[in-house]
Design a protein around this motif. Structure first.
Motif, mmCIF file in Angstrom:
data_model
loop_
_atom_site.group_PDB
_atom_site.id
_atom_site.type_symbol
_atom_site.label_atom_id
_atom_site.label_comp_id
_atom_site.label_asym_id
_atom_site.label_seq_id
_atom_site.Cartn_x
_atom_site.Cartn_y
_atom_site.Cartn_z
ATOM 1 N N ALA B 78 0.834 -1.202 0.000
ATOM 2 C CA ALA B 78 0.000 0.000 0.000
ATOM 3 C C ALA B 78 0.867 1.250 0.000
ATOM 4 O O ALA B 78 0.580 2.234 -0.676
ATOM 5 C CB ALA B 78 -0.917 -0.001 1.216
ATOM 6 N N ALA B 88 -5.630 2.961 2.671
ATOM 7 C CA ALA B 88 -5.316 1.692 2.011
ATOM 8 C C ALA B 88 -4.407 0.828 2.870
ATOM 9 O O ALA B 88 -4.437 -0.391 2.790
ATOM 10 C CB ALA B 88 -4.660 1.945 0.659
ATOM 11 N N ARG B 89 -3.602 1.484 3.726
ATOM 12 C CA ARG B 89 -2.604 0.729 4.478
ATOM 13 C C ARG B 89 -3.228 -0.291 5.452
ATOM 14 O O ARG B 89 -2.911 -1.466 5.369
ATOM 15 C CB ARG B 89 -1.653 1.675 5.207
ATOM 16 C CG ARG B 89 -0.324 1.771 4.467
ATOM 17 C CD ARG B 89 0.576 2.786 5.088
ATOM 18 N NE ARG B 89 0.508 4.026 4.323
ATOM 19 C CZ ARG B 89 1.054 5.157 4.734
ATOM 20 N NH1 ARG B 89 1.642 5.222 5.913
ATOM 21 N NH2 ARG B 89 0.985 6.219 3.983
#
Lengths: 274, 299
Positions: B78, B88-89
């Motif tokens: 990500a 997103a991580r």
């Protein structure tokens, strides 16, 4: 009847006609039929001894009866309902299993172990009630394990563990007991005690049991009916004296036996000819 | 406990007389860090406790099973490819943790069931495999970011933010509640999978819930602080010594004890060689590896 706490409910007793009906079931491992076309009905209170040589499909048959091994053919009915339409909890409330105990790596106490048998009776969350604990303690007392409540399972001997496993099954409300070689690790006195407890349970609670055993004399002594399996098929099924015959045993086990009457009980007695 | 944790550090803070720069250190750097440490500890310990019961193995631990590395790889992917999307991580970390869990579980499973050695071995294989991919990835990153990552891989709380804390707190709370709700079923799973099935547990559903929420917990913890190892091993073990094996106690108590454990470990990491810092994962591994060997020998 010494009012078993687990079977006080009168309404449960009323609804238990027929109990377990097995119609032409088969179980396949891969392409091989381990159990073929087995049918029988289990009424109450009955003790059925399930006997047969190693690899005859005894354990597989027992495991299919509570739906933990899928059947490939036929059907099983529990009190008129199809077994495969019931949830695991519903099945567990009606059928309790005594299997060979496998060692746990965690420090579980005897009482915790027996209480785990009450899972299907209460909520799936939260804690056991006072009643659950009373029932568990009573079951332990009956199995001669009164002073073991707080001992750890992995500190017990094989025979003691085996009795705890029976106590857990007794602590459920189940009216059908499935026992897979419950006497395998037990000394003479506890072998007889195990069968006496199962018999008491069946008569007292209008319950029934299917017991796998290799001890034909215990089977003859305690069972109302004997089911002899050979190669996954029912070879003979009926009263002990009708199933435990010289020809049957010779044909299934390929051994010579002498049959006579047990002088104390009048039941059939099997003696090997070596 | 939290008070002393925020006051101790390379700059000693008295909580009652603060200068302006000290206030900044306390509120912007140290407080979020200590709070994050607590939540990360809770996440990892609860994940460890429930995975152990589910897999019937006191040696199951997110870090040793490769679950943490799966989450780490997800986070890095990500970071490299989806840098613009901050959210997103943790999502990728969760996905990485989930995939690693399933792969290890499938590898460790055999017809005869699952034994201790097979599970640990599968975990080692997945861990090393993922590590090599992570190493390949770090070579794509430039040097300045690389240094941050090697530190982060060992477990690093120095980048703590309030956002990270809120997210981890939410995961820790939800995860602990959900997994505690499965504790009675887990008590049976811990005795045996067949026992659980016989006595009324829908084992497929319990397995899905535990794998799913353990992955959420590990994913969020790793996305926030890298792979802090051995927390999920030591903490449930100590809790079991204190309260026994009942998961209805073990799971929630692991949350509290895990929080305390990582806050303490981070305090040591910040102060041992102050003003420089150690990765907190180095401290937990220093304690954890001997405990692992002890547990393995006892088995």
């Amino acid at each position: 009847m010494r009012g078993h706490a687990a079977c006080r409910s009168y309404f449960r007793l009323l609804s238990q006609k027929g109990m377990l009906k097995v119609h032409n079931i088969s179980v396949k491992y891969g392409t091989r039929n381990v159990v073929s076309d087995v049918s029988f009905e289990l009424g109450t209170p009955t003790i059925v001894a399930l006997i047969g040589p190693n690899g005859a499909g005894k354990t597989t048959l027992i495991r299919s009866l509570n739906g933990t091994v899928p059947i490939s053919q036929g059907g099983i009915e529990l009190d008129g309902k199809k077994l495969n339409e019931l949830s695991r909890r519903e099945i567990a409330r009606n059928i309790a299993v005594v299997a060979q105990e496998n060692e746990t790596k965690f420090p579980v106490t005897v009482l915790e172990y027996v209480l785990s048998g009450r899972f299907a009776n209460g909520s799936a969350f939260g804690w056991e009630t006072e009643t659950d604990i009373a029932i568990a303690r009573k079951a332990l007392d009956e199995c001669d394990l009164g002073e073991f409540y707080n001992r750890l399972m992995n500190e017990l001997s094989g025979g003691e563990r085996q009795r705890v496993v029976l106590a857990r099954a007794i602590a459920t409300d189940a009216r059908i007991l499935l026992l897979d070689e419950p006497t395998a690790n037990l000394d003479l006195a506890h072998q007889a005690q195990m069968f006496r407890l199962v018999r008491e349970r069946c008569r007292g609670c209008d319950a029934s049991a299917i017991v796998i055993t290799h001890d034909l004399n215990l089977a003859a002594e305690f069972a109302d009916e004997v089911l002899l399996l050979k190669g996954g098929e029912v070879f003979a099924y009926g009263k002990p004296k009708d199933v435990l015959t010289e020809t049957n045993l010779n044909e299934v086990y390929n051994v010579q036996v002498l049959l006579d009457e047990n002088p104390t009980s009048g039941r059939v007695r099997v003696t090997m000819k070596y | 406990m939290l008070g002393s944790a925020v006051s101790i550090g390379s700059e000693r803070l008295s909580l009652f007389e603060l200068t302006e720069p000290q206030r900044a250190i306390l509120y912007d750097i140290r407080a979020p860090r200590v709070l994050l440490a607590a939540c990360v500890g809770a996440c990892l310990a609860v994940a460890g406790a429930s995975l152990q019961a589910l897999l019937r193995n006191p040696l199951a631990e997110p870090y040793l099973l490769g679950v943490s590395n799966g989450a780490a790889l997800g986070t890095m992917l990500a970071f490299v490819f989806l840098e613009r999307f901050g959210f997103a991580r943790p999502l990728m970390a969760f996905a990485g943790a989930g995939i690693a869990t399933i792969v290890v579980y499938q590898m460790a499973r055999s017809r005869a069931g699952m034994n201790v050695e097979r599970l640990v071995l599968s975990g080692v294989i997945v861990t090393t495999f993922l590590s090599s991919i992570i190493v390949l990835l770090t070579s794509v990153l430039d040097a300045a970011r690389l240094r941050g990552f090697t530190f982060w891989l060992l477990g690093d709380l120095s980048q703590a933010t309030y956002d990270g804390f809120y997210l981890t707190l939410a995961a820790a709370t939800v995860g602990t509640i959900v997994l505690s709700s499965q504790a009675r079923a887990l008590n049976l799973m811990m005795i045996g999978e067949r026992d659980a099935l016989d006595f009324g547990v829908e084992i497929g559903r319990v397995r899905l819930i535990v794998f799913g929420f353990a992955s959420v917990l590990v994913g969020t913890a790793v996305a926030a602080s890298g792979s802090v190892g051995y927390v999920g091993l030591i903490v449930p073990h100590l809790v079991r010594l204190a309260v026994g094996s009942d998961n209805r106690l073990v799971v929630p108590m692991s949350a509290v004890s895990g929080a305390i454990f990582v806050v303490l470990a981070d305090m040591i990491a910040r102060t041992a060689i102050a003003p420089r810092e150690l990765p907190v994962g180095a401290i937990t591994a220093l304690v954890g590896a001997p405990v692992f060997i002890y547990l393995l020998r006892r088995n």
